[in-house]
Design a protein around this motif. Sequence first.
Motif, PDB file in Angstrom:
ATOM      1  N   MET A   4       0.690  10.358  -8.486  1.00 15.71           N
ATOM      2  CA  MET A   4      -0.089  11.021  -7.174  1.00 15.71           C
ATOM      3  C   MET A   4      -1.148   9.936  -6.595  1.00 15.71           C
ATOM      4  O   MET A   4      -1.344   9.422  -5.570  1.00 15.71           O
ATOM      5  N   THR A   5      -2.382   9.956  -7.791  1.00 16.33           N
ATOM      6  CA  THR A   5      -3.393   9.901  -7.062  1.00 16.33           C
ATOM      7  C   THR A   5      -3.232   7.660  -6.762  1.00 16.33           C
ATOM      8  O   THR A   5      -4.461   7.334  -6.484  1.00 16.33           O
ATOM      9  N   ALA A   6      -2.314   7.490  -8.082  1.00 11.17           N
ATOM     10  CA  ALA A   6      -3.180   6.046  -8.147  1.00 11.17           C
ATOM     11  C   ALA A   6      -1.879   5.684  -6.641  1.00 11.17           C
ATOM     12  O   ALA A   6      -1.624   4.571  -6.364  1.00 11.17           O
ATOM     13  N   GLY A   7      -1.140   6.219  -5.947  1.00 12.59           N
ATOM     14  CA  GLY A   7       0.118   6.579  -5.050  1.00 12.59           C
ATOM     15  C   GLY A   7      -1.033   6.048  -3.659  1.00 12.59           C
ATOM     16  O   GLY A   7      -0.841   5.637  -2.851  1.00 12.59           O
ATOM     17  N   HIS A   8      -2.246   6.596  -3.308  1.00  8.49           N
ATOM     18  CA  HIS A   8      -3.247   7.473  -2.454  1.00  8.49           C
ATOM     19  C   HIS A   8      -3.520   6.240  -2.640  1.00  8.49           C
ATOM     20  O   HIS A   8      -4.368   4.872  -1.738  1.00  8.49           O
ATOM     21  N   ALA A   9      -3.840   5.091  -4.118  1.00  4.35           N
ATOM     22  CA  ALA A   9      -4.614   4.162  -4.074  1.00  4.35           C
ATOM     23  C   ALA A   9      -4.219   3.000  -3.846  1.00  4.35           C
ATOM     24  O   ALA A   9      -5.371   2.046  -2.361  1.00  4.35           O
ATOM     25  N   VAL A  10      -3.049   2.958  -3.814  1.00  3.63           N
ATOM     26  CA  VAL A  10      -1.830   1.532  -3.215  1.00  3.63           C
ATOM     27  C   VAL A  10      -1.597   1.797  -1.986  1.00  3.63           C
ATOM     28  O   VAL A  10      -1.759   1.146  -1.390  1.00  3.63           O
ATOM     29  N   ARG A  11      -1.843   3.453  -1.366  1.00  7.22           N
ATOM     30  CA  ARG A  11      -1.358   3.396  -0.092  1.00  7.22           C
ATOM     31  C   ARG A  11      -2.272   2.634   0.682  1.00  7.22           C
ATOM     32  O   ARG A  11      -2.324   2.135   1.824  1.00  7.22           O
ATOM     33  N   ALA A  12      -3.550   2.991   0.441  1.00  4.15           N
ATOM     34  CA  ALA A  12      -5.196   2.348   1.166  1.00  4.15           C
ATOM     35  C   ALA A  12      -4.987   1.031   1.287  1.00  4.15           C
ATOM     36  O   ALA A  12      -4.880   0.483   1.561  1.00  4.15           O
ATOM     37  N   ILE A  13      -4.793   0.720  -0.010  1.00  2.00           N
ATOM     38  CA  ILE A  13      -5.074  -0.597  -0.146  1.00  2.00           C
ATOM     39  C   ILE A  13      -3.744  -2.150   0.589  1.00  2.00           C
ATOM     40  O   ILE A  13      -3.617  -2.252   1.677  1.00  2.00           O
ATOM     41  N   THR A  14      -2.891  -0.943   0.690  1.00  7.17           N
ATOM     42  CA  THR A  14      -1.369  -1.767   1.521  1.00  7.17           C
ATOM     43  C   THR A  14      -1.677  -1.475   3.149  1.00  7.17           C
ATOM     44  O   THR A  14      -1.845  -2.765   4.127  1.00  7.17           O
ATOM     45  N   GLU A  15      -2.661  -0.372   3.384  1.00  3.60           N
ATOM     46  CA  GLU A  15      -2.555  -0.327   4.960  1.00  3.60           C
ATOM     47  C   GLU A  15      -3.977  -1.461   5.209  1.00  3.60           C
ATOM     48  O   GLU A  15      -3.886  -1.890   6.159  1.00  3.60           O
ATOM     49  N   SER A  16      -4.562  -2.040   4.087  1.00  2.00           N
ATOM     50  CA  SER A  16      -6.110  -2.316   4.477  1.00  2.00           C
ATOM     51  C   SER A  16      -5.486  -3.293   4.417  1.00  2.00           C
ATOM     52  O   SER A  16      -6.039  -4.396   5.263  1.00  2.00           O
ATOM     53  N   ARG A  17      -4.903  -4.310   3.971  1.00  4.42           N
ATOM     54  CA  ARG A  17      -4.142  -5.369   4.036  1.00  4.42           C
ATOM     55  C   ARG A  17      -3.359  -5.873   5.237  1.00  4.42           C
ATOM     56  O   ARG A  17      -3.609  -6.689   5.899  1.00  4.42           O
ATOM     57  N   ARG A  18      -2.510  -4.776   5.896  1.00  3.47           N
ATOM     58  CA  ARG A  18      -1.975  -4.648   6.892  1.00  3.47           C
ATOM     59  C   ARG A  18      -2.894  -4.535   8.117  1.00  3.47           C
ATOM     60  O   ARG A  18      -2.110  -5.406   9.265  1.00  3.47           O
ATOM     61  N   ARG A  19      -4.354  -4.140   7.569  1.00  3.71           N
ATOM     62  CA  ARG A  19      -4.683  -4.257   9.643  1.00  3.71           C
ATOM     63  C   ARG A  19      -5.759  -5.475   8.751  1.00  3.71           C
ATOM     64  O   ARG A  19      -6.512  -5.896   9.370  1.00  3.71           O
TER      65      ARG A  19
END
Length: 512
Positions: free
Chosen positions: A414-429
Amino acid sequence: MPLTPLHEVAIIGAGPGGIAAGVKLRAAGIDDFVVLERSDDVGGSWHENHYPGLGVDIPAIAYQYSFARNSKWSRMFPLGAEVKQYHADVARRFGIYERVRFGSTVEREEWDDDGRFWRLHLADGSEVTARYLISAVGAFVRPKADSGIAGQDSFKGKIQRPSSWDDDYDMTGKSVAVIGTGASAVQIIPAIAPQVRQLNVFQRTPVWSIPKPDFTVPPAMQRALGIPGVQPALHGSALVAIDLVLRAVIKSPGRVIHPVMDGFDAACLAGYRQYLKRVVTDSDTRAKLTPNFGILAKRPTMSNSYLRAYNRDNVSLITTPIDKITPTGVKTRDGALHKVDVIVLATGYEVFSDPETYRPGTVVGRNGFDLAKFYNEEGLQAYESVSVHGLPNRWTLVGPYSWTGSGWHAFVEMTAGHAVRAITESRRRGAVVCEIRKEAADAYHDQIYKQGESLRYYLADLNGHVPTYYRNSQGDSTYVRPSSFFEARRGNRKFPLDDYKFETPVAVEVSA
């Protein structure tokens, strides 16, 4: 424009957390990442540790990834070699091996303010750069190099450590001293007792060691565990039970839960004394093995052979404090010299929850922000245990207030999922900087600290007399997350994206 780093994402560590992070990055379509591993294979502690008797202390179905469940475990509590092989198989199956750089020890993490990426300085003098950084170092950061005992380097015999065990050294017929009675020692002592001539165990604090319901998993049970949905249901049921207990502890007022904790410890101690009477024959040894603290104040252990090892004629339990190590053995404060051929230093690790574990100048963020200085002055804290203001584009998988009572794999997922979600959103923006907002981090820490009141009572007041890594040098219980597992999972999966500040290249240029 910002400079271009060598990699989009760097992961430090190829243990359970690093493997989980790599799998989740690939699932999100992020393939430009490198895993920097100091050892020569994946698995983390399960690769570095291979001492006699090594095994897990929770059932196998709770010690595996949800995306790689294994129904073919040979034992309910597998031994170390099988657990190591499981991690290697998962890494190979999901293509993580090809992204790992072995023999790469990261000595310094430095945020490049101009380029908006991380510079990782390795022990061999080389440098790796990455836009985003995931620290998957784990809970037990490094073995304690210094046992704290004078004369350690003067010993002329063989020194063995759980983290660097010499498998080629034959201890048959040798006189051996084991210093420490933690989780590693509980496994090592009964494993080597039958082969050595004399085994002296030097104990500072007794350890709770309860029966281990271990057995060989029959083929019929393996087939049942292979039925889709069976393992998730069993594991989920256990998590629900743990959740109910944690919720009761955290949500109840102190005036209600504190007396319950007092009674719980008293009842457990009374029951344990009766158990000791059944398994340890000598009354003096029994008294030395009896804890004077609660079962959850230190890490409890599970073993069917540890306590019974003290019934052997060649095993002695010594509780007189150690004065020093001499060239020929261990000298205690009563003047006795215990001559031995081998000393096993089972004196533990530097743990993620201690501020001393973080060295000044090793993690430096925006505008010279030093993680070690921050933790020592402000206390250990991180948003959802993974993100610290001042360290942009960086997440840690095992951080302050992270353990939820589950197996390690469940929460690093779940903590890895947190990091990947933040990175994915950063890429999207189209952003190059993603940093947790200070107000969001402070609000989260205030909430989690308040929820930890009963845990601090149990660890610092009720059981404050016992040394434990569940309570750090600042008197805080930063090892344990004072929330339920499902609350933690929800927080990491659905944190408000606006709790982070995203900076695009244009914004970076303007601020510069």
